[in-house]
Design a protein around this motif. Structure first.
Motif, short mmCIF file in Angstrom:
data_model
loop_
_atom_site.label_atom_id
_atom_site.label_comp_id
_atom_site.label_asym_id
_atom_site.label_seq_id
_atom_site.Cartn_x
_atom_site.Cartn_y
_atom_site.Cartn_z
N VAL A 78 62.33 -9.50 -5.50
CA VAL A 78 61.97 -8.15 -5.93
C VAL A 78 61.73 -7.30 -4.68
CG1 VAL A 78 60.93 -8.98 -8.07
CG2 VAL A 78 59.47 -8.57 -6.07
N LEU A 79 61.68 -5.99 -4.89
CA LEU A 79 61.47 -5.08 -3.78
C LEU A 79 60.00 -4.98 -3.40
CD1 LEU A 79 63.90 -2.27 -4.91
CD2 LEU A 79 64.10 -3.57 -2.79
N ASP A 80 59.77 -4.77 -2.13
CA ASP A 80 58.42 -4.45 -1.63
C ASP A 80 57.85 -3.30 -2.46
OD1 ASP A 80 56.18 -3.79 -0.16
OD2 ASP A 80 57.28 -3.08 1.59
N THR A 81 56.59 -3.44 -2.86
CA THR A 81 55.94 -2.41 -3.67
C THR A 81 56.06 -1.03 -3.02
OG1 THR A 81 54.34 -3.99 -4.55
CG2 THR A 81 53.72 -1.67 -4.63
N TRP A 82 56.01 -0.99 -1.69
CA TRP A 82 56.04 0.30 -0.99
C TRP A 82 57.41 0.97 -1.08
CZ3 TRP A 82 51.51 2.28 0.10
CH2 TRP A 82 50.42 1.43 0.32
N PHE A 83 58.44 0.23 -1.49
CA PHE A 83 59.76 0.84 -1.63
C PHE A 83 59.75 1.88 -2.75
CE2 PHE A 83 64.16 1.21 -2.96
CZ PHE A 83 64.87 1.18 -1.77
N SER A 84 59.20 1.50 -3.90
CA SER A 84 59.12 2.47 -5.01
C SER A 84 58.10 3.55 -4.71
CB SER A 84 58.78 1.75 -6.32
OG SER A 84 57.62 0.95 -6.18
N SER A 85 57.02 3.19 -4.02
CA SER A 85 56.00 4.19 -3.67
C SER A 85 56.55 5.24 -2.71
CB SER A 85 54.79 3.51 -3.03
OG SER A 85 54.18 2.60 -3.92
N ALA A 86 57.52 4.85 -1.88
CA ALA A 86 58.10 5.79 -0.92
C ALA A 86 58.86 6.92 -1.61
CB ALA A 86 59.04 5.04 0.03
N SER A 101 62.43 -7.24 0.82
CA SER A 101 62.51 -8.25 -0.24
C SER A 101 61.25 -9.09 -0.28
CB SER A 101 63.73 -9.15 -0.03
OG SER A 101 63.84 -9.58 1.31
N ARG A 102 60.84 -9.42 -1.50
CA ARG A 102 59.65 -10.24 -1.70
C ARG A 102 59.98 -11.36 -2.68
NH1 ARG A 102 58.87 -7.67 1.98
NH2 ARG A 102 57.16 -6.28 2.55
N GLN A 103 59.48 -12.56 -2.37
CA GLN A 103 59.82 -13.72 -3.18
C GLN A 103 58.78 -13.92 -4.30
OE1 GLN A 103 60.12 -13.70 0.38
NE2 GLN A 103 62.20 -13.08 -0.20
N ILE A 104 58.65 -12.90 -5.10
CA ILE A 104 57.77 -12.98 -6.27
C ILE A 104 58.56 -12.50 -7.48
CG2 ILE A 104 55.63 -12.70 -4.95
CD1 ILE A 104 55.64 -9.74 -5.65
N TRP A 105 57.93 -12.47 -8.64
CA TRP A 105 58.64 -12.10 -9.87
C TRP A 105 58.28 -10.71 -10.38
CZ3 TRP A 105 58.06 -17.34 -12.97
CH2 TRP A 105 58.93 -18.28 -12.40
N TRP A 106 57.06 -10.26 -10.09
CA TRP A 106 56.60 -8.98 -10.62
C TRP A 106 57.00 -7.86 -9.68
CZ3 TRP A 106 55.37 -6.26 -14.59
CH2 TRP A 106 54.57 -5.12 -14.51
N GLY A 107 57.82 -6.96 -10.14
CA GLY A 107 58.26 -5.85 -9.31
C GLY A 107 59.66 -5.42 -9.70
N CYS A 120 51.17 -16.88 -0.80
CA CYS A 120 51.83 -16.00 -1.77
C CYS A 120 53.32 -16.31 -1.90
CB CYS A 120 51.65 -14.54 -1.36
SG CYS A 120 49.92 -13.99 -1.34
N SER A 121 53.83 -17.17 -1.00
CA SER A 121 55.24 -17.57 -1.01
C SER A 121 56.16 -16.36 -0.99
CB SER A 121 55.55 -18.45 -2.23
OG SER A 121 54.83 -19.66 -2.15
#
Length: 894
Positions: free
Chosen positions: A454-462, A411-417, A183-184
């Motif tokens: 982008v931020l970890d998905t769980w950041f917005s979910s928190a 932090s996540r090294q993807i584009w969607w988020g 997933c890089s």
């Protein structure tokens, strides 16, 4: 109630489609802005936009919907807020796979075009699970549906990030993280699944740089499960209390393969019992080694790149995949005579929770939340009872993690988020702001670029419980519905989501995000095994809803949702509750067929003076059921509520009360008695529909519409309340019913013809019992097919000749029930029948017992086969016990 026609067969599909359309057109699910009612609120755990309805969703949504409908009927202003999660890694993977089918990748498109493709996919497919939840009957306020990347939530995310950064609670730095080469991207600790795997432990000699004394140690033997990372070693370590190596601390060894000199250090973290008591220290590729390296100021050397291939620091192994590098390094050690031993070893291997690729601990520059200051108030909120876990035992799981929490890599090294709101300047300064800046806020340069991560998905979910209510604005919704009342979720996201919501709620709202956390059960198959596609034991909710109806499916889930115990679910169980739906349907048809037209549709009023002991019994049972259901739902014991309702409807209303009043409804006891019996039945129907509505919304809405006074939707009707009970009459009626059961058991055990009427003698010296039986004599005659009933106050007279006997309890006293069998059975033939059936059952029983006594069968046969045999054993033993009981009844007859 007027005479109306109800279709003979219950067809759930038509009913569900009808009511889904009606509910969608109504605003019954929506809380009223100006309401003076007390508030009750829940936020739905947002499912991923990539998801489809599975059993976990179905269970949680069923239980939440039951709470929402129940609370509306109890007079609360209810908000059940729905939404979906953008699911960063999962969604990006889905879109990238679609691009791959076209021979493209995200690099070909570029960031902006790729994000356009994701948004397009979201609009086309992202609401699949929402539509499935609606089909399940979820009564959310769909007008408020949120998305974790909608404008309002994006505003909240930026606000939280900016505030935490300003307070020093978000920082950027080099740190060892979990890296997924597929997933890089970086993964938090919680996004790594650990599984025990067969591996090896290699014992490698690291030669000492000092010349050994004659016969002395030439090197240190290091035990490792990852020889490929040794190229990045910057020290070896021993425990300072280990006398074996005390003289070598401060000296150095030569790193095999690369021939680099590295120091021997002493550190308390080294386990003297592991391997040789000497460990290699690789700060760039091991979490513990990273911390050891910081304590000793060791250099950090990365030897792998982002796709888990060896980099330029790996010398001649550069470009090799990590597994190939491992094999060549081990071979090189053997050639050099430095591989001292290899042993089999169990390794806890971490894998990406999304793609199952083995993760690589690696050093990387990432963004982190400093969780220590946030964890304290979150722990206290549970300790002081501000937040309650149900079942309580899950508090320990929460505390264990929170008291040992590590900083959160966000932090996540993807584009969607949510792209990190930080801009890097050529001067080295980082500008963090809620709005996109045009210049560096330190030097004023306009040469700034936004962080790529982008931020970890769980950041917005928190932030979900308060961001969805309008925060950071001070909205009316936020004042009215925060804190929310309860969060219903599964145990596996206590760390991912629950704990983080509590931390963020306490930080930004100064209040917990919810009062209760209900942790629902895990659904397994009928044998208690985890469901998986590979096992072929997965139950598809959509298939079950189509096959048996949504109400039967929902009630099945609720009926087995016991606290602290996994649910063993099977299609047979769901099918059984479809029969329960049929029972409700037929009960309503029976009532409608016996309804007399009322002038002007006036409501039928119960005349207390006309109630008999059967009416008073069922009204007392009604009160008991209402109390049980209220208590069970309020304490999240949904299974107990469902069982109480099932017992009341099937075993008490249908099996007993309807049978007790059939002659009354025909008018045999006069018009007044007919009206009284029907009035009670009508009340029971209305209350049954209301009580069942939280669990079975479709069929109850449909049937309730056939009642005269159903002016509005059932969801808006008040929940039933207890009225007058009649404990004395109810107990007397229970005694009469026990006598009826005793007669029926004698008839069954002795094989009396179904249509034959028998004589019955009841004997007791208790006057109150005799009075109760006198009052209920007609019920005994009617339901037990009795031609003549004799009630005797003498228990010493000789019993009738050839009578089978049984004991019943009436008002606490024992009543002997005698049934003369002369003329009803052929005694010799019956004795022969019993003997033949018992012989057959005994042989079957011996065969099953022999099979289950076989250790080989129990250990090697499939679990479901063994379980089936055990169930068969129990069934055979029960049948044999009943046969022996029946034989006992007739063996003494002359």
């Amino acid at each position: 109630m007027t005479q109306k026609v109800l279709e003979k067969a219950y067809e759930p599909k038509e009913i569900e489609e009808k009511w889904l359309a009606v509910w969608q057109a109504q605003s019954a699910n929506c809380p009223k802005a100006a309401s003076t009612k007390p508030s009750f609120s829940m936020v739905i755990p947002p499912p991923n936009i990539t998801g489809a309805l599975h059993l976990g969703h179905a269970l949680n949504s069923t239980l939440q919907d039951a709470l929402a409908r129940y609370k509306r009927m109890k007079g609360f202003n209810v908000l059940w807020l729905p939404g979906i999660d953008h699911a960063g890694i999962a969604t990006q993977n889905v879109v990238e796979r679609r691009l791959a089918q076209e021979g493209k990748n995200r690099g070909d498109l570029g960031r902006d075009s790729f994000l356009e493709a994701v948004w397009k996919w979201k609009e086309e497919s992202g609401n699949t699970i929402i539509n499935q939840l609606k089909r399940l009957g979820a009564s959310c306020d769909w007008s408020r549906q949120r998305f974790t990347m909608d404008e309002g939530l994006s505003k909240a995310v930026r606000e939280v990030f900016t505030r935490l950064y300003a307070q020093g609670l978000i920082y950027r730095g080099d740190y060892i993280i979990n890296w997924c080469p597929r997933c890089s991207t970086a993964l938090s600790d919680l996004e790594v699944n650990f599984n025990e795997t067969d591996g090896s432990l290699w014992h490698i000699e690291y030669p000492l740089t000092i010349r050994p004394k004659k016969g002395g140690r030439k090197g240190l033997v290091v035990a490792t499960t990852r020889p490929e990372t040794m190229l990045g070693d910057t020290a070896v370590a021993v425990n300072p209390n280990d006398e074996r190596y005390a003289a070598l601390i401060g000296k150095s060894v030569v790193l095999p393969i690369v021939n680099r000199e590295i120091p021997i250090i002493a550190d308390d973290s080294v386990d003297m019992e592991f391997g040789t008591g000497v460990v290699k220290i690789t700060p760039a590729h091991d979490f513990n080694d990273f911390e050891t390296g910081k304590r000793h100021n060791l250099p950090v050397l990365r030897v792998m790149d982002a796709d888990a291939k060896m980099n330029e620091n790996a010398g001649r192994f550069a470009g090799l995949d990590r597994s190939e590098a491992r094999a060549r390094i081990v071979a090189g050690l053997e050639d050099a005579g430095l591989l001292r031993a290899t042993e089999k070893y169990k390794v806890m291997l971490g894998a990406c929770y999304r793609c199952s690729t083995v993760v690589e601990p690696t050093l990387s520059k990432q963004w982190f939340v400093k969780t220590g200051p946030l964890a304290g108030p979150a722990i206290k909120a549970v300790e002081d009872g501000s937040i309650r876990f149900v079942p309580k035992g899950w508090e320990n799981t929460y505390f264990d993690w929170m008291r040992n929490i590590r900083d959160w890599c966000i932090s996540r090294q993807i584009w969607w988020g949510h792209r990190i709101p930080a801009w890097h300047c050529v001067c080295g300064h980082i500008t963090v702001a809620t709005a996109d800046p045009t210049a560096c806020d330190k030097c004023g340069s306009k040469e700034i670029t936004q962080d790529q991560d982008v931020l970890d998905t769980w950041f917005s979910s928190a932030l979900w419980p308060f961001s969805t209510l309008g925060w950071p604005d001070e909205t009316d919704d936020l004042k009215r519905f925060y804190p929310t009342s309860v969060l219903s979720t599964s145990f596996d996201i206590i760390f991912f989501w629950v704990a983080r919501m509590i931390m963020m709620g306490m930080k930004f709202m100064d209040a917990p995000p919810f009062k209760d956390v209900y942790i629902h059960a895990l659904i397994r198959d009928a044998q208690g095994q985890k469901m998986s596609k590979s096992k072929g034991n997965v139950i598809d909710p959509l298939v079950m809803m189509e096959r048996y109806g949504t109400d039967a499916f929902r009630f099945s889930l609720a009926a087995y949702a016991a606290q602290g115990r996994d649910i063993k679910l099977s299609e047979e169980k769901i099918s059984g509750y479809r029969n329960f739906c049929n029972k409700l349907w037929n009960l309503t048809r029976f009532a409608l067929m016996n309804a007399a037209p009322e002038e002007g549709g006036a409501a039928i009023v119960i005349d207390k003076a006309s109630l008999n002991m059967a009416d008073k019994w069922i009204l007392t049972q009604r009160n008991r059921c209402i109390a049980e259901v209220n208590g069970a739902i309020e304490s999240y014991r949904f299974d107990e509520a469902a069982r109480s309702l099932y017992r009341f409807v099937w075993a008490e209303v249908c099996d007993w009360y309807v049978e007790l009043i059939k002659l009354d409804l025909k008018g045999d006891a006069g018009e007044e008695r007919k009206r009284a019996a029907f009035a009670v039945l009508a009340l029971l129907l209305k209350d049954v529909f209301k009580l069942l509505h939280p669990f079975m919304p479709f069929i109850t809405e449909e049937l309730y519409g056939f009642l005269d006074n159903a002016k509005r939707g059932l969801m808006m009707e008040p929940f039933p309340v207890e009225t007058e009970s009649y404990p004395g009459e109810a107990e007397a009626m229970e005694g009469v019913m026990d006598v009826i059961r005793a007669v029926r058991n004698i008839r069954t055990d002795t094989n009396v013809a179904l249509g034959a009427k028998v004589e019955v003698v009841c004997r007791t010296s208790d006057k109150a019992s005799l009075a109760a039986l006198t009052a209920g004599a007609e019920y005994v005659k009617q339901l037990a097919k009795v031609s003549e009933l004799t009630l005797s106050g003498s228990t010493t007279d000789a019993p009738p000749k050839g009578a089978a006997s049984a004991m019943a309890t009436v008002l606490g006293a024992t009543v002997e029930v005698l049934v003369p069998l002369a003329g009803h059975i052929d005694l010799a033939a019956e004795l022969a029948r019993f003997a033949k059936e018992m012989e057959k059952l005994t042989k079957e029983l011996e065969g099953v017992e022999k099979r289950l006594a076989s250790k080989e069968f129990v250990e090697k046969a499939p679990p479901e086969v063994v379980e089936k045999e055990r169930a068969r054993l129990a069934s055979l033993m029960d049948k044999l016990a009943k046969l022996r009981g029946g034989l006992g009844r007739i063996s003494g007859l002359e």
